[in-house]
Design a protein around this motif. Structure first.
Motif, PDB file in Angstrom:
ATOM      1  N   ALA A   1      13.217  12.544  21.354  1.00 35.45           N
ATOM      2  CA  ALA A   1      12.404  12.487  20.140  1.00 35.45           C
ATOM      3  C   ALA A   1      13.264  12.277  18.890  1.00 35.45           C
ATOM      4  CB  ALA A   1      11.579  13.768  20.002  1.00 35.45           C
ATOM      5  N   SER A   2      14.455  12.846  18.879  1.00 37.31           N
ATOM      6  CA  SER A   2      15.298  12.780  17.688  1.00 37.31           C
ATOM      7  C   SER A   2      16.185  11.543  17.653  1.00 37.31           C
ATOM      8  CB  SER A   2      16.188  14.033  17.605  1.00 37.31           C
ATOM      9  OG  SER A   2      15.416  15.201  17.434  1.00 37.31           O
ATOM     10  N   ASP A   3      16.751  11.172  18.817  1.00 38.95           N
ATOM     11  CA  ASP A   3      17.807  10.155  18.849  1.00 38.95           C
ATOM     12  C   ASP A   3      17.454   8.909  19.653  1.00 38.95           C
ATOM     13  OD1 ASP A   3      19.419  12.020  17.435  1.00 38.95           O
ATOM     14  OD2 ASP A   3      19.897  13.005  19.331  1.00 38.95           O
TER      15      ASP A   3
ATOM     16  N   ARG B   1       0.847  -1.199   0.000  1.00 37.05           N
ATOM     17  CA  ARG B   1       0.000   0.000   0.000  1.00 37.05           C
ATOM     18  C   ARG B   1       0.881   1.247   0.000  1.00 37.05           C
ATOM     19  NH1 ARG B   1      -1.917   3.264   4.103  1.00 37.05           N
ATOM     20  NH2 ARG B   1      -1.074   1.859   5.681  1.00 37.05           N
ATOM     21  N   PRO B   2       0.627   2.219  -0.868  1.00 36.30           N
ATOM     22  CA  PRO B   2       1.427   3.450  -0.869  1.00 36.30           C
ATOM     23  C   PRO B   2       1.367   4.129   0.497  1.00 36.30           C
ATOM     24  CG  PRO B   2       0.005   3.345  -2.807  1.00 36.30           C
ATOM     25  CD  PRO B   2      -0.426   2.235  -1.894  1.00 36.30           C
ATOM     26  N   ARG B   3       2.508   4.554   0.978  1.00 35.11           N
ATOM     27  CA  ARG B   3       2.562   5.226   2.278  1.00 35.11           C
ATOM     28  C   ARG B   3       2.019   6.641   2.154  1.00 35.11           C
ATOM     29  NH1 ARG B   3       5.135   4.550   7.046  1.00 35.11           N
ATOM     30  NH2 ARG B   3       6.138   2.665   6.265  1.00 35.11           N
ATOM     31  N   ARG B   4       1.077   6.960   2.991  1.00 36.36           N
ATOM     32  CA  ARG B   4       0.504   8.294   2.991  1.00 36.36           C
ATOM     33  C   ARG B   4       1.351   9.221   3.850  1.00 36.36           C
ATOM     34  NH1 ARG B   4      -5.335   7.494   5.272  1.00 36.36           N
ATOM     35  NH2 ARG B   4      -4.034   6.518   6.871  1.00 36.36           N
ATOM     36  N   LYS B   5       1.287  10.484   3.556  1.00 33.59           N
ATOM     37  CA  LYS B   5       2.015  11.475   4.352  1.00 33.59           C
ATOM     38  C   LYS B   5       1.600  11.404   5.811  1.00 33.59           C
ATOM     39  CE  LYS B   5       3.062  16.420   4.586  1.00 33.59           C
ATOM     40  NZ  LYS B   5       2.803  17.757   3.990  1.00 33.59           N
ATOM     41  N   ASP B   6       0.310  11.192   6.069  1.00 34.70           N
ATOM     42  CA  ASP B   6      -0.191  11.141   7.444  1.00 34.70           C
ATOM     43  C   ASP B   6       0.441   9.993   8.223  1.00 34.70           C
ATOM     44  OD1 ASP B   6      -1.724  13.306   6.927  1.00 34.70           O
ATOM     45  OD2 ASP B   6      -3.625  12.221   6.772  1.00 34.70           O
ATOM     46  N   ASP B   7       0.732   8.877   7.536  1.00 29.59           N
ATOM     47  CA  ASP B   7       1.341   7.740   8.210  1.00 29.59           C
ATOM     48  C   ASP B   7       2.708   8.110   8.755  1.00 29.59           C
ATOM     49  OD1 ASP B   7      -0.845   6.223   7.562  1.00 29.59           O
ATOM     50  OD2 ASP B   7       0.070   5.350   5.773  1.00 29.59           O
ATOM     51  N   THR B   8       3.503   8.794   7.922  1.00 26.12           N
ATOM     52  CA  THR B   8       4.845   9.187   8.338  1.00 26.12           C
ATOM     53  C   THR B   8       4.778  10.127   9.533  1.00 26.12           C
ATOM     54  OG1 THR B   8       5.597   8.991   6.064  1.00 26.12           O
ATOM     55  CG2 THR B   8       7.002  10.229   7.560  1.00 26.12           C
ATOM     56  N   VAL B   9       3.849  11.076   9.484  1.00 18.32           N
ATOM     57  CA  VAL B   9       3.698  12.019  10.589  1.00 18.32           C
ATOM     58  C   VAL B   9       3.340  11.280  11.875  1.00 18.32           C
ATOM     59  CG1 VAL B   9       2.290  13.914  11.474  1.00 18.32           C
ATOM     60  CG2 VAL B   9       3.099  13.971   9.115  1.00 18.32           C
ATOM     61  N   ALA B  10       2.383  10.343  11.786  1.00 20.08           N
ATOM     62  CA  ALA B  10       1.937   9.624  12.980  1.00 20.08           C
ATOM     63  C   ALA B  10       3.075   8.814  13.587  1.00 20.08           C
ATOM     64  CB  ALA B  10       0.763   8.716  12.634  1.00 20.08           C
ATOM     65  N   GLU B  11       3.898   8.207  12.736  1.00 17.10           N
ATOM     66  CA  GLU B  11       4.984   7.373  13.226  1.00 17.10           C
ATOM     67  C   GLU B  11       6.079   8.194  13.887  1.00 17.10           C
ATOM     68  OE1 GLU B  11       6.354   5.071   9.960  1.00 17.10           O
ATOM     69  OE2 GLU B  11       4.509   3.899   9.796  1.00 17.10           O
ATOM     70  N   ASN B  12       6.136   9.481  13.603  1.00 15.67           N
ATOM     71  CA  ASN B  12       7.205  10.314  14.129  1.00 15.67           C
ATOM     72  C   ASN B  12       6.666  11.417  15.038  1.00 15.67           C
ATOM     73  OD1 ASN B  12       9.947  10.633  14.329  1.00 15.67           O
ATOM     74  ND2 ASN B  12      10.125  12.006  12.580  1.00 15.67           N
ATOM     75  N   THR B  13       5.534  11.145  15.675  1.00 14.82           N
ATOM     76  CA  THR B  13       4.913  12.106  16.578  1.00 14.82           C
ATOM     77  C   THR B  13       5.129  11.685  18.027  1.00 14.82           C
ATOM     78  OG1 THR B  13       3.215  12.695  14.953  1.00 14.82           O
ATOM     79  CG2 THR B  13       2.729  13.188  17.257  1.00 14.82           C
ATOM     80  N   TRP B  14       5.420  12.659  18.860  1.00  5.43           N
ATOM     81  CA  TRP B  14       5.600  12.428  20.300  1.00  5.43           C
ATOM     82  C   TRP B  14       4.655  13.341  21.069  1.00  5.43           C
ATOM     83  CZ3 TRP B  14       9.162   8.984  22.460  1.00  5.43           C
ATOM     84  CH2 TRP B  14      10.057   8.394  21.553  1.00  5.43           C
ATOM     85  N   LEU B  15       4.011  12.784  22.079  1.00  6.44           N
ATOM     86  CA  LEU B  15       3.214  13.581  23.004  1.00  6.44           C
ATOM     87  C   LEU B  15       4.099  13.930  24.196  1.00  6.44           C
ATOM     88  CD1 LEU B  15       0.606  14.784  24.161  1.00  6.44           C
ATOM     89  CD2 LEU B  15       0.032  12.511  25.046  1.00  6.44           C
ATOM     90  N   VAL B  16       4.297  15.211  24.409  1.00  7.97           N
ATOM     91  CA  VAL B  16       5.128  15.699  25.516  1.00  7.97           C
ATOM     92  C   VAL B  16       4.217  16.431  26.496  1.00  7.97           C
ATOM     93  CG1 VAL B  16       7.117  17.090  26.179  1.00  7.97           C
ATOM     94  CG2 VAL B  16       7.061  15.994  23.926  1.00  7.97           C
ATOM     95  N   VAL B  17       4.137  15.948  27.710  1.00 11.89           N
ATOM     96  CA  VAL B  17       3.244  16.531  28.707  1.00 11.89           C
ATOM     97  C   VAL B  17       4.069  17.147  29.834  1.00 11.89           C
ATOM     98  CG1 VAL B  17       1.385  16.104  30.352  1.00 11.89           C
ATOM     99  CG2 VAL B  17       1.441  14.855  28.183  1.00 11.89           C
TER     100      VAL B  17
END
Length: 209
Positions: free
Chosen positions: A194-196, A8-24
């Motif tokens: 988040a980066s490393d 399945r072609p990777r959607r832009k939203d998929d990449t964003v979701a995989e690289n998102t962090w919730l910081v509280v």
């Protein structure tokens, strides 16, 4: 992921979701608590939002949220400050994870830590709450595995001062002089996780100066 999903072609939203962090950033709401030691997590959240060029806004969950990317194509940070008091942080954090469809291993909680010396930042994943009511409540509410913690050292109270009173006092004059550097270091630690990744961030921030 199923077999067909591999093609399945990777959607832009998929990449964003995989690289998102919730910081509280933990703390108590209201101007009367803003300068308390217990609110240093929210001070770090403010620093992160400023770095992202983002503004905290009301959210569908009981929190204020600021979002942005660390760099073009880099990790996305969802920086949140719960509207609840510290002792009931779990509900807002759980709601945020569900809203953004993030697993608990994408959660970074920034909080004050009595067992870490002032002006020191330590990172860990999971572990006991050590009497910290915010961490206790988040652990109960998520109940899905360990999350990353950026522990901002405030040290132990002097003499026989009660710890509960100590954390609800503003930083001393001497501490306030070092506070901007401490907040900056903690924000750097969040960005490093988040980066490393956690291990690399620990090696950086736990190494002797």
């Amino acid at each position: 992921m199923g077999f067909l999903d591999l093609f399945r072609p990777r959607r832009k939203d998929d990449t964003v979701a995989e690289n998102t962090w919730l910081v509280v950033g933990l703390g108590n709401p209201g101007a009367q608590y803003a300068g308390n030691r217990h609110n240093v997590g929210q001070m770090v959240a403010d620093e992160l939002a400023a770095r992202l060029g983002a503004t905290f806004k009301s959210h569908k969950t009981p929190s204020r949220v600021a979002e942005g990317f660390l760099r073009p194509g880099g990790p996305k940070l969802v920086v949140a400050k719960p509207n609840s008091y510290m002792n009931t942080s779990g509900g807002p954090v759980s709601a945020l994870l569900k809203f953004y469809s993030l697993p608990v291993d994408r959660l970074i909680v920034v909080h004050d830590e009595l067992d870490v010396p002032f002006d020191t930042v330590r990172l860990k994943q999971g572990g006991g709450h050590g009497g910290h009511n915010g961490i206790r409540d988040i652990s109960k509410a998520t109940d899905a595995g360990p999350f990353t913690r950026v522990r901002v050292g405030i040290g132990r109270p002097p003499g026989r001062q009660d710890a509960a009173d100590f954390v609800l006092k503003d930083f001393s004059g001497t501490e306030r002089q070092a506070l901007p550097n401490l907040i900056s270091d903690a924000a750097d630690a969040v960005e490093a996780v988040a980066s490393d990744g956690l291990v690399a961030a620990q090696q950086r921030f736990h190494s002797p100066a």
